[in-house]
Design a protein around this motif. Structure first.
Motif, short mmCIF file in Angstrom:
data_model
loop_
_atom_site.label_atom_id
_atom_site.label_comp_id
_atom_site.label_asym_id
_atom_site.label_seq_id
_atom_site.Cartn_x
_atom_site.Cartn_y
_atom_site.Cartn_z
N THR A 29 -59.06 -54.50 3.23
CA THR A 29 -60.14 -54.98 2.37
C THR A 29 -59.95 -56.46 2.07
O THR A 29 -59.01 -56.84 1.37
N PRO A 30 -60.79 -57.30 2.61
CA PRO A 30 -60.78 -58.69 2.16
C PRO A 30 -61.37 -58.70 0.75
O PRO A 30 -62.36 -58.00 0.49
N LYS A 31 -60.77 -59.44 -0.13
CA LYS A 31 -61.20 -59.52 -1.53
C LYS A 31 -62.72 -59.63 -1.66
O LYS A 31 -63.34 -60.47 -1.02
N GLY A 32 -63.30 -58.78 -2.47
CA GLY A 32 -64.74 -58.86 -2.74
C GLY A 32 -65.61 -58.34 -1.63
O GLY A 32 -66.84 -58.42 -1.71
N GLN A 33 -65.03 -57.79 -0.58
CA GLN A 33 -65.83 -57.29 0.53
C GLN A 33 -65.58 -55.80 0.76
O GLN A 33 -64.73 -55.19 0.12
N ALA A 34 -66.34 -55.25 1.68
CA ALA A 34 -66.18 -53.83 1.98
C ALA A 34 -64.86 -53.58 2.68
O ALA A 34 -64.36 -54.43 3.42
N THR A 35 -64.31 -52.40 2.44
CA THR A 35 -63.11 -51.97 3.15
C THR A 35 -63.46 -51.76 4.62
O THR A 35 -64.48 -51.16 4.94
N GLN A 36 -62.59 -52.27 5.48
CA GLN A 36 -62.77 -52.09 6.92
C GLN A 36 -61.72 -51.14 7.46
O GLN A 36 -60.55 -51.24 7.08
N VAL A 37 -62.15 -50.25 8.34
CA VAL A 37 -61.19 -49.37 8.99
C VAL A 37 -60.85 -49.98 10.35
O VAL A 37 -61.67 -49.94 11.27
N LEU A 38 -59.67 -50.57 10.44
CA LEU A 38 -59.25 -51.18 11.70
C LEU A 38 -58.60 -50.10 12.56
O LEU A 38 -57.67 -49.44 12.12
N SER A 39 -59.09 -49.94 13.78
CA SER A 39 -58.53 -48.91 14.64
C SER A 39 -57.73 -49.53 15.79
O SER A 39 -58.22 -50.43 16.47
N GLN B 17 -67.18 -50.47 8.39
CA GLN B 17 -67.05 -50.85 6.99
C GLN B 17 -67.51 -49.70 6.10
O GLN B 17 -68.52 -49.07 6.38
N VAL B 18 -66.78 -49.48 5.04
CA VAL B 18 -67.20 -48.48 4.07
C VAL B 18 -67.91 -49.21 2.92
O VAL B 18 -67.28 -49.88 2.11
N LEU B 19 -69.23 -49.10 2.92
CA LEU B 19 -70.01 -49.75 1.87
C LEU B 19 -70.09 -48.81 0.67
O LEU B 19 -70.50 -47.66 0.81
N SER B 20 -69.69 -49.31 -0.48
CA SER B 20 -69.71 -48.45 -1.67
C SER B 20 -70.81 -48.88 -2.63
O SER B 20 -70.92 -50.07 -2.96
N ARG B 21 -71.54 -47.91 -3.09
CA ARG B 21 -72.65 -48.15 -4.00
C ARG B 21 -72.26 -49.08 -5.15
O ARG B 21 -71.22 -48.90 -5.77
N GLY B 22 -73.10 -50.03 -5.41
CA GLY B 22 -72.92 -50.86 -6.58
C GLY B 22 -72.04 -52.08 -6.37
O GLY B 22 -71.91 -52.91 -7.28
N CYS B 23 -71.45 -52.21 -5.19
CA CYS B 23 -70.57 -53.36 -4.96
C CYS B 23 -71.39 -54.62 -4.74
O CYS B 23 -72.49 -54.59 -4.19
N GLY B 24 -70.81 -55.74 -5.13
CA GLY B 24 -71.51 -57.01 -5.07
C GLY B 24 -71.89 -57.44 -3.67
O GLY B 24 -72.84 -58.20 -3.49
N TYR B 25 -71.15 -56.97 -2.69
CA TYR B 25 -71.45 -57.39 -1.31
C TYR B 25 -72.66 -56.66 -0.74
O TYR B 25 -73.09 -56.96 0.37
N ILE B 26 -73.18 -55.68 -1.47
CA ILE B 26 -74.41 -55.00 -1.02
C ILE B 26 -75.59 -55.66 -1.73
O ILE B 26 -75.77 -55.51 -2.93
N THR B 27 -76.37 -56.37 -0.99
CA THR B 27 -77.51 -57.06 -1.59
C THR B 27 -78.77 -56.20 -1.53
O THR B 27 -79.69 -56.39 -2.30
N GLU B 28 -78.76 -55.21 -0.64
CA GLU B 28 -79.94 -54.37 -0.48
C GLU B 28 -80.04 -53.38 -1.65
O GLU B 28 -79.04 -52.82 -2.09
N ALA B 29 -81.25 -53.15 -2.08
CA ALA B 29 -81.55 -52.11 -3.09
C ALA B 29 -80.68 -52.22 -4.34
O ALA B 29 -80.39 -51.21 -5.00
N ALA B 30 -80.26 -53.42 -4.67
CA ALA B 30 -79.32 -53.61 -5.77
C ALA B 30 -79.89 -53.13 -7.10
O ALA B 30 -79.15 -52.65 -7.97
N ASP B 31 -81.21 -53.22 -7.27
CA ASP B 31 -81.83 -52.80 -8.52
C ASP B 31 -81.74 -51.29 -8.76
O ASP B 31 -81.91 -50.82 -9.88
N ALA B 32 -81.50 -50.57 -7.71
CA ALA B 32 -81.54 -49.11 -7.84
C ALA B 32 -80.33 -48.53 -8.56
O ALA B 32 -80.37 -47.40 -9.03
N ASN B 33 -79.27 -49.30 -8.68
CA ASN B 33 -78.05 -48.80 -9.32
C ASN B 33 -78.23 -48.55 -10.81
O ASN B 33 -78.89 -49.30 -11.50
#
Lengths: 381, 381, 381, 381
Positions: free
Chosen positions: D288-298, A295-311
């Protein structure tokens, strides 16, 4: 008023690149005002810098010792000092201000000798002073996210680490006989100014610091090779480490690796998943839960609950290096404010690289140099 | 003193995200001081904001007209005003300050109607006032590099353009009947507040602006489809444009494209090569000279001779969105200083999005909406 | 007729994945026909496989020794044998066929013991037989391009190497007590079948082989750590090598690195530039000439003059793993044809991994295991 | 025997690149044997090709009509014919073989005129013959995975599509007066040989085909611009389509886009998520499922349950273009075998581009050319 502080600088004159970065980073949150300084040993430059920042003549100092004493004595003396002198002066300057009861924000490396670092740590603790060491990269949001994910067990137990910091910029030093070697580089190759290591001290310590920050693991021992290519100090190093949990990691730093600008990259492998981050693409973390898609986690996205205040800004707007630097200062200043208010450090006020991080860095450098000098045998840190 | 200015703000209270971004961007270079404001129609919020920024009570205004008059009359009145109100007020506020002879920095979109934009342009020209429109993205260094490369003929004649700006954040609006639609989004879907277009105005205009900035090409005519998915305004649009040199380009903007955060991307194809840039990876440009390997140009590297002055920090240290914003303000403030000094605008002072860019954006929005409403027929701009 | 050969297989029955890959790879160029085999010790499976490939009953053997003797005695005996048995049989089978004067294409690892490898090498040389070891990855075009670029001095003298081969697929083995451990994995963890190393032998050897192929450098000595995580054999290893030119390199291989499928990657840094290649994106090489932008070289493009003959299809059409495998066989078969024609090996006929590569791999495995077992001390290869 | 077929070829002589690709692709699974051919109108080349593939003299034909008749009359006549002649002959050759009751595998484009395509479709249906059109790219595994994901509702309703196919290779044609224009390109620019479109027919049809394959959506109407840059036929085209579900899509194809080799890329946006795939990195899909992180399916990973049977080798081993081509033939041959066995087509036997796909491509080309010729007005397909 209670959420404002004042600061002074030692080093960081108008022509010094890093001084401006410190000022911009501090200025980002407008909680600290620059009111005093000893910016350069060159008197003209010192005065010019002071004038450019509207520093009162009475608080423009020609000597850091004088400055420490004067500011330490004033009712309205500076709350903290920023030390961005050449590296060989860090220890002396820091000690002078600590002794006057002034909080510290010091460029890395903290100092050259382990004993010096331990002394600074001891004084800071005794006097209950905040001592930040500006390892910038832990100020980025995504390392904070990773750190919380590791704490939360998202990748299980760490079983392997691969981290690196390659750069290209000293590649011309490979030719030890070249006549066009820049002055700057020559300075870097002089142990009197740089200490016992060049590349390992300058960038290798960032690897050590970042892995520790993200994983909480400490290096128990290490083996290393370093390469000087005919110069006085190292330009490239390979290090195998063993952490206190028994896992191994491999670190590589280089300043002669063509195609790399500022390539700090950490990859943390655990029993339940993995995390990967690069300083040059600081907004993204690659996270793979075991057996699942990366998964590519991107800063500031809602699905990241960790360290959310830091943005600072919404996802998709790259925050960049200055913001990382500003975040380090945000935490240091919050800590100073908490300290001034007589409160225990908490939250943001706990999230900055301290004198402990500085000490760990000095030990790391000594460990690497020592192992390399002794035929790549294990050195305990 | 001659290199400092003062400014005021209309809009941008403490809870408004974008106001803080403007202040941080301006503050980055410490040449402009905030001294006046009408931050909110909510009196408490207005006063709180003023206090937080140490604005004198006498220059804290409850009404923008009053502020324009008062500041226009003071000997030490503000040099420029930052307008970051909701979009439907831009025109009125800008006009009021222009008429008082005050320079402008206005959020985009400039206004809703072409006639309004033309009027603002006319007044600004007559009064010889600086009028910046804060299209942030042209503040990044690499678009400046591309612009110079195009000017220098590095890619020959432009023969095709592909540019896009996809986002995901309004995807829940696809379900027009959903009851949990946020207030904010509802606001966006009201033409009274948003104008005749949502997605095309909000982000489509950035495509138009960036392509124009990089290539110098103007759109002669366009055909478009827009998609509202049952809402009052567009959430997705496809546009084929024809430039004044006869080449075609394709633009796509969307706020319902899953997996995209803030995906402004431009690709410029010429007879001798191509250039490619993404806002989320702003440090790099992909450059392909015809028949050769694609090169990854990284901001700040010595081999980039174009726009070299625009860099703030060495290569490999991501500058990010705030720096881009600060660069827009750096240019606007330089222009104001040149104007105050009675000098012709030059260098940096010429490199910011002006009222012309704002006008082109308004025309673009009207063109797209008109084409889509008329069965995707060509509309001349 | 003179450009065709026949071959037999030992191992590679219908259910064995790798056997089919070998057949497809050989079949790709239709110069070799499968005419004999001893595919399995399971008689039914052996016969079924033979029938599926239209092998004559008289050349379907239940025993590899019998096959070697019979084929060695026939006028029209096979030109070469493909050995894709379990690893512990490679040595015995290869020796049997060599002694009958039959050319060899053997899966890697060549064998378990250095003495065995040296013996095979000696016999092959004495009998002037072609002995290919199917290190597949050097069959890709881009490693060939890199190899030529290094030879041509494009990156100057090699000063540092960083290479790795991480995989995820054995991550469940980290839990040594798990009851659901697959049989296959259990087999892998039995030294009787796998030899003294698991991960280092299986994939670490590909690192060693690829770096040697591209750079021509040989490992002089190495230090290593290996991690078994409670299993009988290694699942992860870090290795620092020293080459015969004095440079250092770092190798990492792992089968417990989440998020990695088959991540062979080599980065070669020289005094004049750098090269980077990943097996999973085999079409591209990243090449940075010192001080210049990184170039993405794509297979098959006209600007790549090196190894141009090796391409099968135009650029932009990914050739993939099977083609790499087919290329290895193309070279082996060309070599056999040159040998049969009494010609010296040349061109394509010289470009395949030989028994020397197999021997180097065995030595590498022993070096790593020995260093790790002796407290990570230097081991000379 | 029942799982083997024989085939013949029209076109595809030894010097013709694509003929060899067809043969290798068919040969990959060793179920079809080449036994007849009319490879070239050049008699020598025809005979040489036949000899190289061990074709019996009696089945080496100088004329495709003669071949169709002869093979149609033989007891052991070919099961199917591969048509890889120049495009302008596809229709005539296909018709001749269909009329003899021989199954077809025809290169794309199917033919030039809609009426021709409909006629071929009618004959094939009346005679119940398999008619494959070798749109190679749908043979890759990951488009099959995406197709199943769309069917399963993973991305909800499709709301927007962005697809493209840029190449660089004809960029020198931009200079219509250049004297060094290659013969081959000249041929491409002659409508007699190429039909009414160049770029749109050659690669634009792949976009149409792939989007239809993945989404199941059909184009209802389209508007288009094409660019000839002074040549007889198009080199670049932008197309906005409207699908039968009301959504819009944007297609771009170009053969003058520097930096692009073979850049087929599709991005499908739905109400619940998005999918993205590039031909040059065929192993990965970004999901990318809506509202979630992009997944790289290999490709080949255990977490991908869709189209799992389509894989040839484990994940991390790039399958590449030849395997995609082989997969198209695998399906065509399976369909032929099912047909021969009197069974309804099923599974693999249903998964190949048929004469319907060919017909849709011809309609698409005519639609684009017609819209562009009529001032970019909507054309119904």
């Amino acid at each position: 008023m209670s959420n404002r502080v004042t600061y002074g600088m030692v080093g960081g004159h108008l022509n010094a690149f890093i001084g401006d970065v410190h000022r911009k980073a501090i200025n980002f949150d407008t909680r600290a005002r620059l009111v005093a300084g000893c910016f350069s040993t060159n008197e003209d430059l010192n005065v010019q810098t002071a004038e450019a920042y509207c520093i009162d003549e009475s608080r423009t100092y020609g000597d850091y010792l004088e400055m420490a004493k004067a500011e330490g004595s004033r009712e309205d003396g500076i709350d903290f000092v920023v030390i961005c002198t050449p590296n060989h002066l860090h220890y002396k300057v820091a000690k002078a201000f600590l002794e006057e009861g002034i909080h510290i924000a010091c460029e890395k490396p903290l100092c050259f000798e382990v004993a010096e670092a331990e002394e600074l740590k001891k004084i800071a603790e005794e006097k209950s002073l905040i001592f930040g060491v500006t390892y910038t990269y832990t100020g980025y949001v995504m390392p904070k996210v990773m750190r919380q994910m590791v704490k939360d067990g998202k990748i299980g137990e760490v079983v392997s680490v691969n981290a690196e910091y390659p750069q290209e910029w000293l590649i011309d030093e490979l030719d030890a006989n070249a006549s066009d070697t820049s002055k700057f580089s020559t300075w870097r190759m002089d142990p009197a100014y740089t200490g016992i290591a060049n590349c390992v001290g300058d960038i290798g310590t960032h690897i050590e610091n970042m892995v520790n920050y993200v994983t909480g693991l400490n290096i128990k021992r290490l083996v290393a090779t370093t390469n000087t290519f005919g110069q006085a100090l190292d330009l490239n190093a390979n290090i195998i480490v063993e952490y206190d949990n028994g896992a191994n990691g491999a670190y590589w730093c280089s300043q002669v690796a063509a195609g790399n600008l500022n390539g700090l990259k950490v990859r943390i492998y655990g029993s339940e998943g993995a995390l990967e981050w690069e300083q040059q693409k600081p907004e993204d973390v690659r996270y793979t839960p075991k057996g699942q898609a990366t998964q590519v986690l991107s800063r500031g996205c809602g699905y990241i609950t960790e360290a959310a205040d830091a943005n600072r800004i919404p996802s998709g707007h790259p925050e960049g290096y200055f913001v990382a630097f500003a975040n380090v200062y945000r935490s240091i200043i919050t800590a100073i404010l908490q300290k001034k208010a007589g409160e225990p450090l908490s939250g943001e006020g706990l999230d900055f690289p301290t004198v402990d991080a500085g000490l760990a860095g000095v030990k790391f450098v000594h460990g690497v140099v020592s192992s390399a000098a002794n035929g790549s045998t294990w050195v305990e840190l």
